[in-house]
Design an enzyme around this catalytic site. Structure first.
Site, PDB file in Angstrom:
ATOM      1  N   ARG A   1      -8.750 -44.235 -16.259  1.00  0.00           N
ATOM      2  CA  ARG A   1      -7.742 -44.294 -15.214  1.00  0.00           C
ATOM      3  C   ARG A   1      -7.851 -43.173 -14.192  1.00  0.00           C
ATOM      4  NH1 ARG A   1      -6.043 -47.180 -19.431  1.00  0.00           N
ATOM      5  NH2 ARG A   1      -7.117 -45.546 -20.562  1.00  0.00           N
ATOM      6  N   THR A   2      -8.039 -41.952 -14.659  1.00  0.00           N
ATOM      7  CA  THR A   2      -8.023 -40.830 -13.710  1.00  0.00           C
ATOM      8  C   THR A   2      -9.185 -40.948 -12.727  1.00  0.00           C
ATOM      9  OG1 THR A   2      -7.001 -39.472 -15.407  1.00  0.00           O
ATOM     10  CG2 THR A   2      -7.924 -38.310 -13.522  1.00  0.00           C
TER      11      THR A   2
ATOM     12  N   LYS B   1     -29.969 -30.420 -17.001  1.00  0.00           N
ATOM     13  CA  LYS B   1     -31.011 -29.391 -17.103  1.00  0.00           C
ATOM     14  C   LYS B   1     -30.420 -28.060 -17.565  1.00  0.00           C
ATOM     15  CE  LYS B   1     -33.321 -31.326 -13.021  1.00  0.00           C
ATOM     16  NZ  LYS B   1     -33.661 -31.024 -11.622  1.00  0.00           N
TER      17      LYS B   1
ATOM     18  N   ARG C   1     -12.888 -33.097 -13.906  1.00  0.00           N
ATOM     19  CA  ARG C   1     -12.418 -33.133 -15.304  1.00  0.00           C
ATOM     20  C   ARG C   1     -13.492 -32.466 -16.155  1.00  0.00           C
ATOM     21  NH1 ARG C   1     -10.063 -38.145 -18.609  1.00  0.00           N
ATOM     22  NH2 ARG C   1      -8.259 -37.489 -17.394  1.00  0.00           N
TER      23      ARG C   1
ATOM     24  N   HIS D   1      -2.931 -31.422 -17.075  1.00  0.00           N
ATOM     25  CA  HIS D   1      -3.383 -32.609 -16.341  1.00  0.00           C
ATOM     26  C   HIS D   1      -2.356 -32.783 -15.215  1.00  0.00           C
ATOM     27  CE1 HIS D   1      -5.214 -36.289 -15.367  1.00  0.00           C
ATOM     28  NE2 HIS D   1      -5.328 -36.836 -16.565  1.00  0.00           N
TER      29      HIS D   1
HETATM   30  N1  ASP Z   1      -5.782 -40.005 -20.449  1.00  0.00           N
HETATM   31  C1  ASP Z   1      -4.999 -38.855 -20.832  1.00  0.00           C
HETATM   32  C2  ASP Z   1      -5.819 -37.581 -20.708  1.00  0.00           C
HETATM   33  O1  ASP Z   1      -6.918 -37.620 -20.200  1.00  0.00           O
HETATM   34  C3  ASP Z   1      -4.352 -39.015 -22.161  1.00  0.00           C
HETATM   35  C4  ASP Z   1      -5.273 -39.170 -23.357  1.00  0.00           C
HETATM   36  O2  ASP Z   1      -6.484 -39.081 -23.236  1.00  0.00           O
HETATM   37  O3  ASP Z   1      -4.716 -39.389 -24.441  1.00  0.00           O
HETATM   38  O4  ASP Z   1      -5.354 -36.546 -21.087  1.00  0.00           O
END
Ligand code: ASP
Length: 353
Positions: free
Chosen positions: A83-84, A113, A134, A171
């Site tokens: 989703r993110t 590398k 991320r 997050h």
């Molecule tokens: N998608 C959310 C996160 O990246 C929650 C999870 O992974 O449980 O933190």
């Protein structure tokens, strides 16, 4: 990708080393790496803009694509995401900008590398206007911001970072979309009893959300944290919330609080953060949301979940029943992620929204 290729050197120290800029009414050119950068007025501004952008997208307002026209976002995801990553990319494209790197970019880059995070971030910083990052290390987004500030002094075109999750840290964009969803569904957070359930230790979404809700102390919001004793909310988050004057109730007994909650925020036990599989398995099934559990909640409760879900929502059959219940709002929450990220991207890129 092997572990050595994932740069997990002590990013955590950057949490103390680097002081992120406060938003203070002006988003343009600012990194977004923790919800602590926001004050209440900034949160209201994001909520307002996300709502406006949603309306504009739904009525196919062609001008939306002017807001980030010509802007480039680098999507740097060192950790799995559905989703993110997708909603950041969709948000940038709906605003008329474009995306480089994209899904799997990290796997096929010089990270393979052995390039470290600081150098990869600076490479992206030379080409993109904004990096969505991320990374599995807590503090990595602070580290990225630190190195981007240094880079920005040397190159012509500045670049900012927006965190898509830094390990077990925060997050922030998820916290903002969760807040938006609560306000959207309930009208406001005034006087709500909000219960966060599950892995509160490793779950970064609840860290950001709890801090954000704490900023609404004047509205009489009440927080309840339900977790196994081994997965309690970290002290840093608890301290932040309590310093804002919020009365927090911590418990391992879900049934004590379920019937009084207006918002129930369910979370996955973060299997990937456990050092020992046996420790994970010992707590995995402690809190399972099923149709029967939802029936114990208030009639007008909203059930939220950041997703993905695994064992904590029972069987696939349970999923199907829960999904049809109007009290479950996790699909709306998911869609809202795109509008909130659109609002943030546009604001950080200096657009007037
Ligand atoms: N998608 C959310 C996160 O990246 C929650 C999870 O992974 O449980 O933190």
């Amino acid at each position: 990708m092997n572990d050595a290729a994932l740069d997990v050197r002590p990013s955590a120290q950057f949490r103390h080393l680097y002081q992120p800029p406060k938003i203070a009414g002006d988003f343009a050119g600012k990194h977004i790496i923790t919800v602590e950068q926001f004050d209440k007025a900034d949160l209201d501004a994001v909520i307002q803009s996300a709502g406006t952008l949603r309306e504009r997208v739904l009525r196919r307002d062609g001008e939306v694509v002017r807001l980030c026209e010509g802007r480039i976002m680098a999507s740097l995801f060192y950790e799995a995401s559905t989703r993110t990553d997708m909603s950041f990319q969709a948000a940038m494209r709906r605003l008329g900008g474009s995306v480089v790197f994209g899904s799997n970019g990290v796997q096929f880059s010089s990270v393979y590398k052995g390039e470290n995070l600081a150098d990869t971030v600076r490479a992206a910083g030379c080409y993109a206007d904004l990096i969505a990052l991320r990374h599995p290390a807590e503090g990595s987004s602070f580290q990225a911001a630190y190195y981007l500030d240094k880079l920005n002094e040397r190159i012509e075109k500045p670049c900012v970072v927006v965190s898509g999750g830094d390990g077990i840290g925060e997050h922030p964009t998820q916290g903002l979309l969760d807040l938006f969803t609560i306000v959207d569904q309930k009208g406001s957070v005034d006087g709500l009893a909000i219960t966060l359930v599950g892995d509160l230790l490793y779950g970064r979404t609840v860290h950001s959300l709890a801090k954000l809700l704490a900023m609404f102390e004047a509205t009489g919001v009440k927080l309840c944290f339900v977790s196994p004793p081994s997965l309690k909310m970290p002290d840093t988050v608890l301290d932040f919330v309590q310093k804002h004057g919020i009365n927090v109730h911590e418990t391992s007994d879900l049934h004590e609080v379920l019937g009084q909650s207006d918002v129930v925020y369910w979370t996955r036990v973060q299997e990937e953060r456990f050092a020992r599989q046996a420790d994970y398995e010992a707590v995995r099934d402690m809190f399972v949301m099923t149709p029967a559990v939802l029936n114990q909640c208030k009639r007008d409760v909203i059930l939220m979940h950041p997703l993905p879900r695994k064992y904590e929502m029972g069987t696939y059959n349970d999923h199907d029943i829960l999904d049809q219940n109007p009290r479950s709002v996790y699909f709306q929450q998911m869609e809202n992620g795109m509008y909130v990220r659109m609002a943030l991207l546009a604001k950080v890129m200096g657009a007037d929204v």
